[in-house]
Design a protein around this motif. Structure first.
Motif, PDB file in Angstrom:
ATOM      1  N   ILE A 126       1.093  -1.177   0.218  1.00  0.00           N
ATOM      2  CA  ILE A 126      -0.108   0.574   0.016  1.00  0.00           C
ATOM      3  C   ILE A 126       0.782   0.882   0.150  1.00  0.00           C
ATOM      4  CG2 ILE A 126      -1.702   1.071   0.988  1.00  0.00           C
ATOM      5  CD1 ILE A 126      -2.667  -1.402   0.213  1.00  0.00           C
ATOM      6  N   ASP A 127       2.342   1.595   0.424  1.00  0.00           N
ATOM      7  CA  ASP A 127       2.813   2.611   1.309  1.00  0.00           C
ATOM      8  C   ASP A 127       3.692   3.105  -0.505  1.00  0.00           C
ATOM      9  OD1 ASP A 127       2.399   2.842   3.366  1.00  0.00           O
ATOM     10  OD2 ASP A 127       4.646   1.198   4.095  1.00  0.00           O
ATOM     11  N   MET A 128       4.074   1.857  -1.736  1.00  0.00           N
ATOM     12  CA  MET A 128       4.029   2.115  -3.015  1.00  0.00           C
ATOM     13  C   MET A 128       3.406   2.669  -3.525  1.00  0.00           C
ATOM     14  SD  MET A 128       7.522   2.103  -3.698  1.00  0.00           S
ATOM     15  CE  MET A 128       7.948   1.953  -5.973  1.00  0.00           C
ATOM     16  N   ALA A 129       2.242   2.036  -3.050  1.00  0.00           N
ATOM     17  CA  ALA A 129       0.914   2.785  -4.420  1.00  0.00           C
ATOM     18  C   ALA A 129       0.697   3.898  -4.089  1.00  0.00           C
ATOM     19  CB  ALA A 129      -0.454   1.487  -3.778  1.00  0.00           C
ATOM     20  N   LYS A 130       0.386   4.607  -2.684  1.00  0.00           N
ATOM     21  CA  LYS A 130       0.223   5.885  -3.047  1.00  0.00           C
ATOM     22  C   LYS A 130       1.645   6.821  -2.870  1.00  0.00           C
ATOM     23  CE  LYS A 130      -2.509   4.982   1.894  1.00  0.00           C
ATOM     24  NZ  LYS A 130      -2.475   5.422   2.892  1.00  0.00           N
ATOM     25  N   GLU A 131       2.904   5.796  -2.719  1.00  0.00           N
ATOM     26  CA  GLU A 131       3.891   6.998  -4.148  1.00  0.00           C
ATOM     27  C   GLU A 131       3.706   7.187  -5.130  1.00  0.00           C
ATOM     28  OE1 GLU A 131       8.859   6.261  -3.842  1.00  0.00           O
ATOM     29  OE2 GLU A 131       7.214   5.311  -2.055  1.00  0.00           O
ATOM     30  N   VAL A 132       3.685   5.912  -6.290  1.00  0.00           N
ATOM     31  CA  VAL A 132       4.050   6.428  -7.367  1.00  0.00           C
ATOM     32  C   VAL A 132       2.372   7.128  -7.997  1.00  0.00           C
ATOM     33  CG1 VAL A 132       4.728   4.103  -7.449  1.00  0.00           C
ATOM     34  CG2 VAL A 132       1.942   3.989  -7.480  1.00  0.00           C
ATOM     35  N   LEU A 133       1.312   7.097  -7.091  1.00  0.00           N
ATOM     36  CA  LEU A 133       0.018   7.655  -7.650  1.00  0.00           C
ATOM     37  C   LEU A 133       0.723   9.643  -7.750  1.00  0.00           C
ATOM     38  CD1 LEU A 133      -2.673   6.860  -5.844  1.00  0.00           C
ATOM     39  CD2 LEU A 133      -2.433   6.872  -8.344  1.00  0.00           C
ATOM     40  N   ASN A 134       0.570   9.663  -9.278  1.00  0.00           N
ATOM     41  CA  ASN A 134       0.599  12.041  -9.605  1.00  0.00           C
ATOM     42  C   ASN A 134       0.139  12.281  -9.094  1.00  0.00           C
ATOM     43  OD1 ASN A 134       1.225  14.330 -10.647  1.00  0.00           O
ATOM     44  ND2 ASN A 134       2.533  13.219 -11.749  1.00  0.00           N
ATOM     45  N   THR A 135      -1.002  12.919  -8.007  1.00  0.00           N
ATOM     46  CA  THR A 135      -1.674  13.688  -7.590  1.00  0.00           C
ATOM     47  C   THR A 135      -2.559  15.172  -8.644  1.00  0.00           C
ATOM     48  OG1 THR A 135      -0.822  15.039  -5.842  1.00  0.00           O
ATOM     49  CG2 THR A 135      -1.780  12.503  -4.710  1.00  0.00           C
ATOM     50  N   ARG A 136      -1.201  15.070  -9.374  1.00  0.00           N
ATOM     51  CA  ARG A 136      -1.468  16.785 -10.280  1.00  0.00           C
ATOM     52  C   ARG A 136      -2.414  16.252 -11.233  1.00  0.00           C
ATOM     53  NH1 ARG A 136       3.841  19.095 -11.396  1.00  0.00           N
ATOM     54  NH2 ARG A 136       4.049  17.032 -12.530  1.00  0.00           N
ATOM     55  N   TRP A 137      -2.513  14.705 -11.990  1.00  0.00           N
ATOM     56  CA  TRP A 137      -3.148  13.847 -12.852  1.00  0.00           C
ATOM     57  C   TRP A 137      -4.515  13.492 -12.379  1.00  0.00           C
ATOM     58  CZ3 TRP A 137      -2.816  14.357 -17.864  1.00  0.00           C
ATOM     59  CH2 TRP A 137      -1.237  14.949 -18.728  1.00  0.00           C
ATOM     60  N   LEU A 138      -4.247  12.934 -11.221  1.00  0.00           N
ATOM     61  CA  LEU A 138      -5.265  11.662  -9.860  1.00  0.00           C
ATOM     62  C   LEU A 138      -6.495  13.234 -10.433  1.00  0.00           C
ATOM     63  CD1 LEU A 138      -6.165   9.193  -9.021  1.00  0.00           C
ATOM     64  CD2 LEU A 138      -4.797   9.903  -6.629  1.00  0.00           C
ATOM     65  N   LEU A 139      -5.990  13.898  -9.139  1.00  0.00           N
ATOM     66  CA  LEU A 139      -7.878  14.755  -9.453  1.00  0.00           C
ATOM     67  C   LEU A 139      -8.290  15.302 -10.496  1.00  0.00           C
ATOM     68  CD1 LEU A 139      -6.131  17.298  -6.015  1.00  0.00           C
ATOM     69  CD2 LEU A 139      -7.696  15.078  -6.489  1.00  0.00           C
ATOM     70  N   MET A 140      -7.474  15.480 -12.021  1.00  0.00           N
ATOM     71  CA  MET A 140      -8.169  15.622 -12.907  1.00  0.00           C
ATOM     72  C   MET A 140      -8.794  14.574 -13.264  1.00  0.00           C
ATOM     73  SD  MET A 140      -5.906  18.450 -15.744  1.00  0.00           S
ATOM     74  CE  MET A 140      -4.727  17.022 -15.528  1.00  0.00           C
ATOM     75  N   TYR A 141      -8.190  13.236 -13.105  1.00  0.00           N
ATOM     76  CA  TYR A 141      -9.037  11.909 -12.908  1.00  0.00           C
ATOM     77  C   TYR A 141     -10.305  11.862 -12.920  1.00  0.00           C
ATOM     78  CZ  TYR A 141      -9.515   6.516 -14.431  1.00  0.00           C
ATOM     79  OH  TYR A 141      -9.767   5.354 -14.332  1.00  0.00           O
ATOM     80  N   ILE A 142     -10.364  11.940 -11.839  1.00  0.00           N
ATOM     81  CA  ILE A 142     -11.406  11.582 -10.767  1.00  0.00           C
ATOM     82  C   ILE A 142     -12.985  11.757 -11.618  1.00  0.00           C
ATOM     83  CG2 ILE A 142     -13.069  11.381  -8.260  1.00  0.00           C
ATOM     84  CD1 ILE A 142      -9.913  11.218  -7.261  1.00  0.00           C
ATOM     85  N   PRO A 143     -13.201  13.006 -11.670  1.00  0.00           N
ATOM     86  CA  PRO A 143     -13.754  14.341 -12.120  1.00  0.00           C
ATOM     87  C   PRO A 143     -14.866  13.421 -13.250  1.00  0.00           C
ATOM     88  CG  PRO A 143     -12.704  15.615 -11.215  1.00  0.00           C
ATOM     89  CD  PRO A 143     -11.692  14.719 -10.905  1.00  0.00           C
ATOM     90  N   VAL A 144     -13.512  12.905 -14.319  1.00  0.00           N
ATOM     91  CA  VAL A 144     -13.811  12.995 -15.583  1.00  0.00           C
ATOM     92  C   VAL A 144     -14.782  11.419 -15.604  1.00  0.00           C
ATOM     93  CG1 VAL A 144     -13.628  12.776 -18.050  1.00  0.00           C
ATOM     94  CG2 VAL A 144     -12.624  14.861 -16.395  1.00  0.00           C
ATOM     95  N   TYR A 145     -13.844  10.776 -14.656  1.00  0.00           N
ATOM     96  CA  TYR A 145     -13.711   9.120 -14.533  1.00  0.00           C
ATOM     97  C   TYR A 145     -15.934   9.282 -14.334  1.00  0.00           C
ATOM     98  CZ  TYR A 145     -14.456   4.556 -13.210  1.00  0.00           C
ATOM     99  OH  TYR A 145     -14.296   3.285 -12.632  1.00  0.00           O
ATOM    100  N   LEU A 146     -15.736   9.865 -12.820  1.00  0.00           N
ATOM    101  CA  LEU A 146     -16.922   9.986 -12.820  1.00  0.00           C
ATOM    102  C   LEU A 146     -18.145  10.477 -14.061  1.00  0.00           C
ATOM    103  CD1 LEU A 146     -16.695  11.156  -8.384  1.00  0.00           C
ATOM    104  CD2 LEU A 146     -16.763   8.882  -9.672  1.00  0.00           C
TER     105      LEU A 146
END
Length: 262
Positions: free
Chosen positions: A82-102
């Protein structure tokens, strides 16, 4: 001019046959469409024949997913890291991904409900539509096809089932992106090394963040080919029945109900 050409003489049409494919309205389960949008944004809209919106969401999913390292994070999560899973995420792109996905899930569900209503109205109007299209590049016409063959060809290479069904644009889109996924995931190299017995090398050359796109791609291509083959066969039967009734059935023909035998 052909009286059956879709020239806006009717308020609603059930189908349209062009050199690029057959587009039709039919009843769909909104939950299944929403599920496909959740599996891969864009797939739900492509099943609804909302191609431009579907292609846009699909391309968005690939670009933003790779930039945000979402698939890589999922792989680490599956491994319990889980720690590595959190570390590799790029939050700048992730925050754009979630609204469009929903949005993709919500919009495909909403659109399915609306299109089901339009289909019921079009079915009641029973306006004839074109069933044959002849152009400089292609010929397309309504015909019966085998759903099993569509599934078989899609299982070999996604997109071939769509070509069999004459869904040209979707077929090209699926095949092009399959090549992209194959190239960047190195799956062909891995398969060759696996056949040669080099298991460790086969595992090392794989790019999991691209490999995870492939199962959804195969699943969608198979499902889309099967469903559209079944629905096209239904459309062919309805169109043929209407033509034969209009041109060959006597005007005085009636089906009388017989008396029930007690």
């Amino acid at each position: 001019m052909d009286n059956y050409t879709n020239d806006n003489t009717a308020r609603r049409y059930k189908a349209h046959v062009s050199i690029f494919g057959t587009t039709q309205l039919h009843l769909r389960n909104p939950y299944i469409i929403a599920w496909w949008s959740a599996a891969f944004p864009g797939f739900g809209h492509m099943l609804l024949s909302k191609y431009l919106r579907g292609y846009a969401l699909f391309i968005w999913e690939v670009i933003v997913n790779v930039k945000a390292h979402i698939n890589s994070s999922m792989i680490y999560s599956f491994q319990g890291n889980i720690d590595m899973a959190k570390e590799v995420l790029n939050t700048r792109w992730l925050l754009m991904y979630i609204p469009v996905y929903l949005f993709g899930i919500w919009d495909s569900y909403r659109t399915t409900i609306d299109m089901n209503r339009v289909y019921l109205l079009a079915e009641r109007e029973e306006h004839r539509f074109n069933s044959f299209s002849l152009g400089a590049l292609e010929i397309n016409y309504l015909d019966k096809r085998d759903p099993i063959l569509a599934v078989m060809w899609s299982s070999f290479i996604p997109g071939l089932g769509q070509l069999y069904l004459h869904r040209i644009l979707t077929a090209i889109f699926i095949i092009v992106w399959l090549v992209v996924f194959y190239y960047y995931s190195h799956i062909q190299e891995a398969v060759l090394l696996l056949v040669l017995g080099k298991v460790k090398e086969a595992t090392s050359v794989l790019k999991p963040e691209w490999l995870l796109f492939i199962p959804s791609h195969y699943g969608f291509a198979i499902y889309d080919a099967y469903i559209n083959t079944v629905e096209n066969n239904k459309l062919f039967k309805k169109e043929l029945r209407g033509y034969l009734t209009e041109h060959y059935q006597s005007e005085g023909f009636q089906i009388k109900k017989g008396r029930k035998v007690k």
